[in-house]
Motif scaffolding. Structure first.
Motif, PDB file in Angstrom:
ATOM      1  N   ARG A 169      -7.580  12.731   0.584  1.00 17.30           N
ATOM      2  CA  ARG A 169      -7.444  12.391  -0.837  1.00 17.30           C
ATOM      3  C   ARG A 169      -6.993  10.935  -0.987  1.00 17.30           C
ATOM      4  NH1 ARG A 169      -4.795  17.477  -4.191  1.00 17.30           N
ATOM      5  NH2 ARG A 169      -6.102  19.116  -3.268  1.00 17.30           N
ATOM      6  N   ASN A 170      -7.342  10.363  -2.123  1.00 14.64           N
ATOM      7  CA  ASN A 170      -6.933   9.002  -2.437  1.00 14.64           C
ATOM      8  C   ASN A 170      -5.460   8.992  -2.842  1.00 14.64           C
ATOM      9  OD1 ASN A 170      -7.309   6.244  -2.910  1.00 14.64           O
ATOM     10  ND2 ASN A 170      -7.633   6.592  -5.099  1.00 14.64           N
ATOM     11  N   ALA A 171      -4.726   7.979  -2.395  1.00 12.59           N
ATOM     12  CA  ALA A 171      -3.292   7.897  -2.711  1.00 12.59           C
ATOM     13  C   ALA A 171      -2.948   6.507  -3.232  1.00 12.59           C
ATOM     14  CB  ALA A 171      -2.473   8.235  -1.475  1.00 12.59           C
ATOM     15  N   PRO A 172      -3.348   6.180  -4.463  1.00 10.68           N
ATOM     16  CA  PRO A 172      -3.097   4.835  -4.990  1.00 10.68           C
ATOM     17  C   PRO A 172      -1.660   4.612  -5.461  1.00 10.68           C
ATOM     18  CG  PRO A 172      -4.243   6.145  -6.629  1.00 10.68           C
ATOM     19  CD  PRO A 172      -4.147   7.000  -5.391  1.00 10.68           C
ATOM     20  N   THR A 173      -0.870   5.684  -5.653  1.00  7.96           N
ATOM     21  CA  THR A 173       0.499   5.517  -6.146  1.00  7.96           C
ATOM     22  C   THR A 173       1.508   6.099  -5.158  1.00  7.96           C
ATOM     23  OG1 THR A 173       0.592   7.646  -7.307  1.00  7.96           O
ATOM     24  CG2 THR A 173      -0.392   5.781  -8.496  1.00  7.96           C
ATOM     25  N   GLY A 174       2.750   5.648  -5.272  1.00  8.69           N
ATOM     26  CA  GLY A 174       3.812   6.157  -4.425  1.00  8.69           C
ATOM     27  C   GLY A 174       4.049   7.631  -4.636  1.00  8.69           C
ATOM     28  N   MET A 175       3.922   8.085  -5.880  1.00  6.09           N
ATOM     29  CA  MET A 175       4.118   9.502  -6.184  1.00  6.09           C
ATOM     30  C   MET A 175       3.103  10.365  -5.451  1.00  6.09           C
ATOM     31  SD  MET A 175       5.735  11.913  -7.646  1.00  6.09           S
ATOM     32  CE  MET A 175       6.817  11.064  -8.801  1.00  6.09           C
ATOM     33  N   MET A 176       1.870   9.923  -5.436  1.00  8.59           N
ATOM     34  CA  MET A 176       0.825  10.670  -4.747  1.00  8.59           C
ATOM     35  C   MET A 176       1.098  10.734  -3.246  1.00  8.59           C
ATOM     36  SD  MET A 176      -2.690   9.533  -6.677  1.00  8.59           S
ATOM     37  CE  MET A 176      -3.097  10.164  -8.311  1.00  8.59           C
ATOM     38  N   LYS A 177       1.587   9.631  -2.694  1.00  9.29           N
ATOM     39  CA  LYS A 177       1.910   9.625  -1.270  1.00  9.29           C
ATOM     40  C   LYS A 177       3.029  10.615  -0.966  1.00  9.29           C
ATOM     41  CE  LYS A 177       0.397   4.884  -0.406  1.00  9.29           C
ATOM     42  NZ  LYS A 177       0.814   3.496  -0.057  1.00  9.29           N
ATOM     43  N   LYS A 178       4.027  10.697  -1.865  1.00 10.44           N
ATOM     44  CA  LYS A 178       5.125  11.639  -1.683  1.00 10.44           C
ATOM     45  C   LYS A 178       4.627  13.084  -1.743  1.00 10.44           C
ATOM     46  CE  LYS A 178       8.844   8.696  -3.452  1.00 10.44           C
ATOM     47  NZ  LYS A 178       9.858   8.529  -4.529  1.00 10.44           N
ATOM     48  N   LEU A 179       3.576  13.295  -2.531  1.00 10.46           N
ATOM     49  CA  LEU A 179       2.997  14.641  -2.651  1.00 10.46           C
ATOM     50  C   LEU A 179       2.110  15.001  -1.456  1.00 10.46           C
ATOM     51  CD1 LEU A 179       2.057  14.620  -6.456  1.00 10.46           C
ATOM     52  CD2 LEU A 179       3.914  15.916  -5.362  1.00 10.46           C
ATOM     53  N   GLY A 180       1.905  14.041  -0.574  1.00  9.43           N
ATOM     54  CA  GLY A 180       1.117  14.323   0.623  1.00  9.43           C
ATOM     55  C   GLY A 180      -0.311  13.843   0.576  1.00  9.43           C
ATOM     56  N   TYR A 181      -0.685  13.146  -0.498  1.00  7.51           N
ATOM     57  CA  TYR A 181      -2.046  12.633  -0.592  1.00  7.51           C
ATOM     58  C   TYR A 181      -2.285  11.607   0.517  1.00  7.51           C
ATOM     59  CZ  TYR A 181      -2.970  14.669  -5.227  1.00  7.51           C
ATOM     60  OH  TYR A 181      -3.179  15.516  -6.282  1.00  7.51           O
TER      61      TYR A 181
END
Length: 224
Positions: A152-164
């Motif tokens: 999955r694409n992870a353009p934001t820090g929040m998405m990275k924290k969610l495991g993206y």
């Protein structure tokens, strides 16, 4: 009118015969004969018979068929019936379209005849068609299944924290520029849609695809 004037209005026998012959070729473009001739043209190319294919193409064009209609069918044919057995075939069909638009009629029959002969003689494969149909069946049957987190694409820090994007391995950083990884949704893991033929260039593609799939299978087996 004078004899000279009458002579000027005389139609040469050869021209008259050609006009009569052309008139006899005319057919209703929405009628049965139109579709029968188009079918014969496509099936002759599919059957690898350049002689019959050129004959039916000539028959249609001499009857007044739009050359662009014929060329569109050739472009579709190159992708549907030749595909990866000879990837160059699609380029040949597109080159034909561009050459015809540049040259125009009547000389445009030359790139058309050239392309028809190439397409008819080329090795055949419909693996792209069957792969798409199989994938479409799963898309319609299962809907938008969740995409694996690691791709999955992870353009934001929040998405990275969610495991993206977590755990994604960049293939170019590995030997052979390949990582034995699964990319399909979990519910479809192990599905194979593309089945390479053993025709022409696709034989080499098939060898590579089988090697890549074997590497993925071996990696999965080690995890178990």
């Amino acid at each position: 009118a004078s004899a000279a004037a009458r002579e000027d209005r005389t139609i040469p026998l050869a021209d008259a015969e050609e006009a009569i012959a052309r008139r006899s070729l005319l057919y209703d473009k929405a009628g049965e004969q139109h579709y029968d001739t188009v079918s014969a043209f496509i099936k002759s190319m599919r059957g690898s018979d350049p002689d019959a294919a050129i004959y039916y193409a000539c028959r249609m064009l001499e009857a007044g068929e739009d050359p662009r209609f014929l060329i569109r069918r050739m472009v579709i044919f190159a992708a549907e019936d030749i595909g990866l057995a000879d990837p160059r075939a699609l380029s040949v069909a597109i080159d034909c379209q561009q050459a015809f638009e540049f040259v125009g009629w009547p000389e445009g029959y030359l790139p058309i005849a050239m392309a028809i002969a190439y397409l008819a003689a080329a090795p055949k494969s419909n693996s792209a068609l069957t792969a798409w149909q199989a994938a479409k069946a799963d898309v319609l049957a299962h809907g938008p299944l969740p995409i694996p987190m690691h791709i999955r694409n992870a353009p934001t820090g929040m998405m990275k924290k969610l495991g993206y994007g977590k755990g994604y391995r960049y293939p170019h950083d590995f030997p052979g520029h390949h990582v034995p990884e699964s990319y399909l949704p979990e519910a479809l893991e192990g599905r194979t849609y593309y089945h390479p033929s053993d025709q022409g260039w696709e034989r080499q593609i098939g060898e590579r695809v089988r090697a890549l799939r074997a590497a993925v299978a071996a990696a999965k087996a080690k995890k178990k």
